[in-house]
Motif scaffolding. Sequence first.
Motif, PDB file in Angstrom:
ATOM      1  N   LEU A  17       0.811  -1.217   0.000  1.00 16.82           N
ATOM      2  CA  LEU A  17       0.000   0.000   0.000  1.00 16.82           C
ATOM      3  C   LEU A  17       0.846   1.269   0.000  1.00 16.82           C
ATOM      4  O   LEU A  17       0.344   2.354  -0.290  1.00 16.82           O
ATOM      5  CB  LEU A  17      -0.930   0.033   1.222  1.00 16.82           C
ATOM      6  N   GLN A  18       2.105   1.134   0.328  1.00 18.39           N
ATOM      7  CA  GLN A  18       2.953   2.310   0.490  1.00 18.39           C
ATOM      8  C   GLN A  18       3.159   3.061  -0.823  1.00 18.39           C
ATOM      9  O   GLN A  18       3.331   2.459  -1.877  1.00 18.39           O
ATOM     10  CB  GLN A  18       4.314   1.896   1.058  1.00 18.39           C
ATOM     11  N   LEU A  19       3.119   4.374  -0.716  1.00 20.72           N
ATOM     12  CA  LEU A  19       3.360   5.243  -1.861  1.00 20.72           C
ATOM     13  C   LEU A  19       4.143   6.449  -1.379  1.00 20.72           C
ATOM     14  O   LEU A  19       3.844   7.015  -0.315  1.00 20.72           O
ATOM     15  CB  LEU A  19       2.038   5.692  -2.489  1.00 20.72           C
ATOM     16  N   GLY A  20       5.122   6.847  -2.155  1.00 16.99           N
ATOM     17  CA  GLY A  20       5.940   7.996  -1.793  1.00 16.99           C
ATOM     18  C   GLY A  20       5.387   9.295  -2.363  1.00 16.99           C
ATOM     19  O   GLY A  20       4.182   9.483  -2.479  1.00 16.99           O
ATOM     20  N   GLY A  21       6.306  10.199  -2.721  1.00 17.09           N
ATOM     21  CA  GLY A  21       5.921  11.516  -3.216  1.00 17.09           C
ATOM     22  C   GLY A  21       5.449  11.492  -4.660  1.00 17.09           C
ATOM     23  O   GLY A  21       5.314  10.433  -5.278  1.00 17.09           O
ATOM     24  N   VAL A  22       5.216  12.681  -5.185  1.00 16.81           N
ATOM     25  CA  VAL A  22       4.608  12.805  -6.516  1.00 16.81           C
ATOM     26  C   VAL A  22       5.652  13.065  -7.597  1.00 16.81           C
ATOM     27  O   VAL A  22       6.749  13.545  -7.334  1.00 16.81           O
ATOM     28  CB  VAL A  22       3.563  13.941  -6.534  1.00 16.81           C
ATOM     29  N   SER A  23       5.275  12.752  -8.818  1.00 15.84           N
ATOM     30  CA  SER A  23       6.107  13.049  -9.981  1.00 15.84           C
ATOM     31  C   SER A  23       5.881  14.486 -10.426  1.00 15.84           C
ATOM     32  O   SER A  23       4.913  15.148 -10.027  1.00 15.84           O
ATOM     33  CB  SER A  23       5.752  12.098 -11.125  1.00 15.84           C
ATOM     34  N   PHE A  24       6.776  14.963 -11.270  1.00 15.75           N
ATOM     35  CA  PHE A  24       6.561  16.277 -11.889  1.00 15.75           C
ATOM     36  C   PHE A  24       5.270  16.259 -12.712  1.00 15.75           C
ATOM     37  O   PHE A  24       4.564  17.257 -12.795  1.00 15.75           O
ATOM     38  CB  PHE A  24       7.743  16.644 -12.787  1.00 15.75           C
ATOM     39  N   GLY A  25       4.964  15.099 -13.306  1.00 20.84           N
ATOM     40  CA  GLY A  25       3.744  14.984 -14.104  1.00 20.84           C
ATOM     41  C   GLY A  25       2.499  15.138 -13.249  1.00 20.84           C
ATOM     42  O   GLY A  25       1.553  15.832 -13.628  1.00 20.84           O
ATOM     43  N   TRP A  26       2.490  14.468 -12.079  1.00 24.64           N
ATOM     44  CA  TRP A  26       1.337  14.611 -11.167  1.00 24.64           C
ATOM     45  C   TRP A  26       1.217  16.055 -10.717  1.00 24.64           C
ATOM     46  O   TRP A  26       0.114  16.612 -10.684  1.00 24.64           O
ATOM     47  CB  TRP A  26       1.504  13.702  -9.951  1.00 24.64           C
ATOM     48  N   LEU A  27       2.336  16.663 -10.348  1.00 25.02           N
ATOM     49  CA  LEU A  27       2.306  18.042  -9.859  1.00 25.02           C
ATOM     50  C   LEU A  27       1.796  18.987 -10.935  1.00 25.02           C
ATOM     51  O   LEU A  27       0.968  19.876 -10.656  1.00 25.02           O
ATOM     52  CB  LEU A  27       3.707  18.459  -9.408  1.00 25.02           C
ATOM     53  N   ASN A  28       2.242  18.792 -12.156  1.00 30.79           N
ATOM     54  CA  ASN A  28       1.777  19.627 -13.261  1.00 30.79           C
ATOM     55  C   ASN A  28       0.280  19.441 -13.483  1.00 30.79           C
ATOM     56  O   ASN A  28      -0.467  20.411 -13.669  1.00 30.79           O
ATOM     57  CB  ASN A  28       2.551  19.280 -14.536  1.00 30.79           C
ATOM     58  N   ALA A  29      -0.177  18.181 -13.429  1.00 31.69           N
ATOM     59  CA  ALA A  29      -1.606  17.889 -13.625  1.00 31.69           C
ATOM     60  C   ALA A  29      -2.438  18.498 -12.506  1.00 31.69           C
ATOM     61  O   ALA A  29      -3.508  19.081 -12.747  1.00 31.69           O
ATOM     62  CB  ALA A  29      -1.820  16.379 -13.687  1.00 31.69           C
ATOM     63  N   ALA A  30      -1.976  18.371 -11.260  1.00 31.76           N
ATOM     64  CA  ALA A  30      -2.729  18.873 -10.109  1.00 31.76           C
ATOM     65  C   ALA A  30      -2.810  20.399 -10.114  1.00 31.76           C
ATOM     66  O   ALA A  30      -3.864  20.986  -9.859  1.00 31.76           O
ATOM     67  CB  ALA A  30      -2.085  18.385  -8.819  1.00 31.76           C
TER      68      ALA A  30
END
Length: 317
Positions: free
Chosen positions: A223-236
């Motif tokens: 279930l573990q997930l780390g930080g976000v990608s540049f792609g996620w950040l750009n999308a968000a």
Amino acid sequence: MFYSQSSSLFDNQCAIEHHWQTGIKGYIHTQIGKVFYFRHIPAQAKYTLVLVNGRIESAYKYRELLWELAQNKIGVVTFDHPGQGYSERLLANRQIGHIQNFKQYSDVLSLIIAEQVTPHTDSWLFLAHSMGGAIVRHYLENTPNTDAQGAFFSAPMFEINTAPYPVWFAKWVAKTACILGKAKSFAIGQQSYQPKSFEDNELTGCDKRYQAFRALYEQHSELQLGGVSFGWLNAALTETSKKRQSISLPIAIASAEHDSIVNSQAHFAYASQQTLCKIESYSGKHELLCEEDTIRRAVLTQCYEFADSVTLKETGS
């Protein structure tokens, strides 16, 4: 109404786990991989909540709430977003939270509704937390003929807290990194899953619920997930910076006064633009649904009263 208490969490674990095991679980197939879902709709349910959770979360994390809803004869359908929880991860590095755009999230939500909600209930509304709030808002703005009867937002991600940098700078960095081919790499300052101590956490003031969350993720490392990608950040940042549309459905917002994850002021700005929106503020941190009992109970009371108001059938005189 029945409200779960943090002091009784240990004693209720067997009942909570049994409810999780008796719920209907499975996967739906989407264009971006398999998505895990959980469904439990009691006989003669009052209504069904479509629980749309936040980033790094999983339906499994919400076992206490799922059990609590069942005690109150409330149905629930929930799922793990693409790239997190038990759903298929989108990158070779499972620790990176990634998406190309929020339409992908919204399209998955549409499939969940079509396959797991509307065939099983005709009275339902959204309960959306954090990133789930941004996804539900996107869905509602682009689905004017939805069967949903309303939406309850818990600390929704209507604007990300990008401090110490201004939003415009964060947007520029994310977009530039994507142009340079770094969309699938960790964004600046992001890393693999790292559990913080309760004293350093920004999520909740409830020690017992926080420790239960961390213990769950230690026990179930998948279930573990780390930080976000540049792609996620750009999308968000692209999604949360759009000019918003008016939504015709009734809306309620629970905002956290001590939220450092999202910008709480954006909740009030959004509420002022909507004609059918009520907002309440609570003295908690970001995860209001996992907060101390007094705060959590007040938020759930707001949710239950809102749900009753939008699903109550007129019986005539």
